[in-house]
Design an enzyme around this catalytic site. Structure first.
Site, PDB file in Angstrom:
ATOM      1  N   GLU A  45       0.857  -1.104  -0.045  1.00 25.60           N
ATOM      2  CA  GLU A  45      -0.025  -0.003  -0.050  1.00 25.60           C
ATOM      3  C   GLU A  45       0.863   1.088  -0.147  1.00 25.60           C
ATOM      4  O   GLU A  45       1.686   1.465   0.804  1.00 25.60           O
ATOM      5  CB  GLU A  45      -1.002   0.002   1.317  1.00 25.60           C
ATOM      6  CG  GLU A  45      -1.892  -1.139   1.201  1.00 25.60           C
ATOM      7  CD  GLU A  45      -2.342  -1.491   2.763  1.00 25.60           C
ATOM      8  OE1 GLU A  45      -3.478  -2.418   2.697  1.00 25.60           O
ATOM      9  OE2 GLU A  45      -2.165  -0.717   3.545  1.00 25.60           O
ATOM     10  N   LEU A  74      -5.905  -1.447  -0.377  1.00 24.02           N
ATOM     11  CA  LEU A  74      -5.935  -1.575   0.967  1.00 24.02           C
ATOM     12  C   LEU A  74      -6.579  -3.162   1.302  1.00 24.02           C
ATOM     13  O   LEU A  74      -7.947  -3.090   1.955  1.00 24.02           O
ATOM     14  CB  LEU A  74      -6.503  -0.563   1.662  1.00 24.02           C
ATOM     15  CG  LEU A  74      -6.268   0.992   1.598  1.00 24.02           C
ATOM     16  CD1 LEU A  74      -6.984   1.859   2.416  1.00 24.02           C
ATOM     17  CD2 LEU A  74      -4.774   1.125   1.465  1.00 24.02           C
ATOM     18  N   ALA A  75      -6.086  -3.941   1.209  1.00 21.09           N
ATOM     19  CA  ALA A  75      -6.580  -5.403   1.261  1.00 21.09           C
ATOM     20  C   ALA A  75      -5.275  -6.254   1.669  1.00 21.09           C
ATOM     21  O   ALA A  75      -4.684  -7.108   0.702  1.00 21.09           O
ATOM     22  CB  ALA A  75      -7.319  -5.703   0.175  1.00 21.09           C
ATOM     23  N   GLU A  76      -4.907  -6.314   2.785  1.00 27.91           N
ATOM     24  CA  GLU A  76      -3.787  -7.284   3.052  1.00 27.91           C
ATOM     25  C   GLU A  76      -3.855  -8.641   2.841  1.00 27.91           C
ATOM     26  O   GLU A  76      -2.945  -9.253   2.334  1.00 27.91           O
ATOM     27  CB  GLU A  76      -3.333  -6.953   4.600  1.00 27.91           C
ATOM     28  CG  GLU A  76      -2.725  -5.827   5.168  1.00 27.91           C
ATOM     29  CD  GLU A  76      -3.955  -4.685   5.201  1.00 27.91           C
ATOM     30  OE1 GLU A  76      -3.432  -3.472   5.141  1.00 27.91           O
ATOM     31  OE2 GLU A  76      -5.141  -4.941   5.081  1.00 27.91           O
ATOM     32  N   GLN A  98       2.799  -2.182   5.886  1.00 34.08           N
ATOM     33  CA  GLN A  98       2.820  -0.733   6.329  1.00 34.08           C
ATOM     34  C   GLN A  98       2.824  -0.424   7.641  1.00 34.08           C
ATOM     35  O   GLN A  98       3.888   0.042   8.087  1.00 34.08           O
ATOM     36  CB  GLN A  98       1.550  -0.155   5.581  1.00 34.08           C
ATOM     37  CG  GLN A  98       1.578   1.262   5.732  1.00 34.08           C
ATOM     38  CD  GLN A  98       0.357   2.028   4.756  1.00 34.08           C
ATOM     39  OE1 GLN A  98      -0.772   1.869   5.497  1.00 34.08           O
ATOM     40  NE2 GLN A  98       0.717   2.468   3.661  1.00 34.08           N
ATOM     41  N   PHE A  99       1.964  -1.156   8.415  1.00 37.70           N
ATOM     42  CA  PHE A  99       2.241  -1.237   9.899  1.00 37.70           C
ATOM     43  C   PHE A  99       2.030  -2.725  10.507  1.00 37.70           C
ATOM     44  O   PHE A  99       1.223  -3.305  10.009  1.00 37.70           O
ATOM     45  CB  PHE A  99       1.445  -0.381  10.625  1.00 37.70           C
ATOM     46  CG  PHE A  99       1.658   1.236  10.605  1.00 37.70           C
ATOM     47  CD1 PHE A  99       2.446   1.655  11.253  1.00 37.70           C
ATOM     48  CD2 PHE A  99       1.241   1.926   9.415  1.00 37.70           C
ATOM     49  CE1 PHE A  99       2.907   3.109  11.225  1.00 37.70           C
ATOM     50  CE2 PHE A  99       1.626   3.127   9.245  1.00 37.70           C
ATOM     51  CZ  PHE A  99       2.348   3.908  10.064  1.00 37.70           C
ATOM     52  N   PHE A 102      -1.333  -4.120  10.886  1.00 44.26           N
ATOM     53  CA  PHE A 102      -2.126  -4.082   9.614  1.00 44.26           C
ATOM     54  C   PHE A 102      -2.221  -5.464   8.876  1.00 44.26           C
ATOM     55  O   PHE A 102      -2.907  -5.650   7.999  1.00 44.26           O
ATOM     56  CB  PHE A 102      -1.612  -2.875   8.850  1.00 44.26           C
ATOM     57  CG  PHE A 102      -2.045  -1.551   8.956  1.00 44.26           C
ATOM     58  CD1 PHE A 102      -2.401  -1.173  10.170  1.00 44.26           C
ATOM     59  CD2 PHE A 102      -1.785  -0.488   8.185  1.00 44.26           C
ATOM     60  CE1 PHE A 102      -2.962   0.123  10.613  1.00 44.26           C
ATOM     61  CE2 PHE A 102      -1.987   0.893   8.330  1.00 44.26           C
ATOM     62  CZ  PHE A 102      -2.545   1.250   9.550  1.00 44.26           C
ATOM     63  N   TYR A 104      -2.695  -8.307  10.345  1.00 44.38           N
ATOM     64  CA  TYR A 104      -3.547  -9.261  11.061  1.00 44.38           C
ATOM     65  C   TYR A 104      -4.668  -9.790  10.074  1.00 44.38           C
ATOM     66  O   TYR A 104      -4.767 -10.965   9.934  1.00 44.38           O
ATOM     67  CB  TYR A 104      -4.153  -8.840  12.145  1.00 44.38           C
ATOM     68  CG  TYR A 104      -3.234  -8.364  13.296  1.00 44.38           C
ATOM     69  CD1 TYR A 104      -2.079  -8.946  13.536  1.00 44.38           C
ATOM     70  CD2 TYR A 104      -3.559  -7.425  14.102  1.00 44.38           C
ATOM     71  CE1 TYR A 104      -1.158  -8.564  14.376  1.00 44.38           C
ATOM     72  CE2 TYR A 104      -2.799  -6.949  15.372  1.00 44.38           C
ATOM     73  CZ  TYR A 104      -1.425  -7.584  15.390  1.00 44.38           C
ATOM     74  OH  TYR A 104      -0.575  -7.248  16.445  1.00 44.38           O
ATOM     75  N   PRO A 105      -5.293  -9.020   9.115  1.00 37.71           N
ATOM     76  CA  PRO A 105      -6.089  -9.585   8.179  1.00 37.71           C
ATOM     77  C   PRO A 105      -5.358 -10.488   7.240  1.00 37.71           C
ATOM     78  O   PRO A 105      -6.319 -11.431   6.488  1.00 37.71           O
ATOM     79  CB  PRO A 105      -6.581  -8.448   7.223  1.00 37.71           C
ATOM     80  CG  PRO A 105      -6.409  -7.222   8.219  1.00 37.71           C
ATOM     81  CD  PRO A 105      -5.370  -7.492   9.066  1.00 37.71           C
ATOM     82  N   HIS A 145      -0.691   0.699  15.260  1.00 45.59           N
ATOM     83  CA  HIS A 145       0.128   1.211  14.662  1.00 45.59           C
ATOM     84  C   HIS A 145       1.949   1.050  15.353  1.00 45.59           C
ATOM     85  O   HIS A 145       2.887   1.568  15.038  1.00 45.59           O
ATOM     86  CB  HIS A 145       0.560   2.731  14.353  1.00 45.59           C
ATOM     87  CG  HIS A 145      -0.730   3.137  13.326  1.00 45.59           C
ATOM     88  ND1 HIS A 145      -1.883   2.949  13.690  1.00 45.59           N
ATOM     89  CD2 HIS A 145      -0.678   3.720  12.173  1.00 45.59           C
ATOM     90  CE1 HIS A 145      -2.608   3.500  12.704  1.00 45.59           C
ATOM     91  NE2 HIS A 145      -1.806   3.909  11.495  1.00 45.59           N
TER      92      HIS A 145
END
Length: 356
Positions: A45, A74-76, A98-99, A102, A104-105, A145
């Site tokens: 992203e 935006l779709a990990e 990114q972080f 983020f 976890y998905p 974050h």
């Protein structure tokens, strides 16, 4: 730091290197990997035009094209699932999450496919995939974050888990990760992104192999076992301990959490007889629990005191104004060192295993 460790940067600077930040070293590692191997592709992203939130991919899309440094939705889970397919077809994707939180998905892809593909196919399909994750606190980040989620990856068989603490390791370990035929979770301590050290772009360092710890400070009194963002904290604590109490603390930078360097860690603890594990992640069932267990199993008869841990608290990451209380600092490390039963030597057969 020791005299030998402080002399090295000065010598390197004299040889014509220039100080670079950890962020710049990571950027250089990605650039060199893209240039060396057309199979390397970056996904994430905002990594293209923006160059990433922390500018780790700055300039790479302009140099290598959007097809090799690709902005994603935006779709990990989709990002990592796409990277799995790319790796199965012979490419070497490098994913940025990114972080820390983020990512976890994408855990379903990580656990069900990334970690199992080589085993599932009896070795026929290796998965040369690198997952870059900025992690940890210390930058005033809000919820989602600043997590230290390394234990989740450590507990997932089939993954290498890597975290640099120095500029040189940031470059060298990332190059090794991208060249690996196995999936690597590459944890980047975001509060160290702006630390500087000399690096020669024309002759970059070759990192120690995965599974080899470094010893940035030698000592004889006790061993501080740590990694990533806590390495500078432990080095500072070791200097303070020498000045205040005369304790000579050895500091071990694990560098890779999986594979784990039992030999270096246990050789140190057998010499010093005492150990403290330091990390930002929570204490309960955290990385330090595994490390303390391994040290105790292998060094029990050499220990003068229980293996102690200095960790983040067992709470969700606090708001930015409170994070300084949550993160292990020099004072908390020194408090733990002071509890290592310095008052006496081990005396078998006495009350409680020690002399009364």
């Amino acid at each position: 730091m020791t005299a030998s460790s402080t002399a090295a940067p000065a010598a390197a600077t004299a040889a014509g290197t220039r100080p670079v930040t950890m962020a710049q070293a990571l950027n250089r590692a990605l650039r060199d990997a893209l240039a060396a191997d057309p199979a390397v592709h970056l996904l994430g992203e905002d990594i293209g035009t923006l160059g990433g939130v922390f500018r780790i991919t700055d300039g790479l899309a302009a140099e290598f094209g959007d097809d090799r440094c690709t902005d994603t939705p935006l779709a990990e889970a989709g990002i990592l699932g796409t990277a799995v397919g790319m790796a199965m077809y012979g490419l070497r994707p490098v994913v940025e999450m990114q972080f820390d939180a983020f990512a976890y998905p994408a855990f379903e892809q990580l656990l069900s496919h990334v970690s199992r593909m080589r085993n599932r196919t009896s070795g026929a399909l290796p998965l040369p995939l690198t997952i870059r994750i900025p992690y940890g606190g210390g930058i005033g980040g809000v919820e989602h974050h600043s997590d230290s989620s390394e234990v989740y990856y450590m507990a997932t068989p089939g993954l290498h888990v890597v975290t640099p603490a120095t500029v040189a390791d940031a470059y060298g370990l990332l190059r090794r990760a991208i060249a690996s035929d196995d999936p690597v979770v590459f944890l980047e301590p975001k509060r160290l992104y702006w630390t500087k050290a000399p690096l020669d772009p024309g002759n970059p360092p070759e990192a120690l192999p995965f599974g080899r710890a470094a010893v940035p400070r030698r000592g004889t009194s006790a061993t501080l076992i740590t990694y990533g963002p806590s390495v500078p904290v432990c080095l500072e604590a070791a200097e303070a301990a020498r000045s205040a109490e005369g304790w000579d603390l050895e500091v071990i930078d694990l560098r890779t959490l999986v594979p784990f360097d039992d030999d270096t860690v246990c050789d140190s603890v057998r010499r010093t007889g005492r150990a403290v594990v330091v990390h930002e992640a929570t204490g309960f069932a955290g990385p330090g629990a595994e490390i303390a267990a391994r040290v105790t199993e292998r060094c029990f008869h050499h220990l003068e005191a229980p293996v102690l841990r200095v960790t983040g608290f067992d709470i969700p990451y606090p708001p930015p104004m409170l994070e300084q209380h949550h993160l292990p600092g020099v004072d908390r490390v020194l408090d733990a060192v002071a509890r290592l039963q310095w008052e006496s030597a081990w005396t078998p057969g006495t009350e409680g295993g020690r002399h009364a």
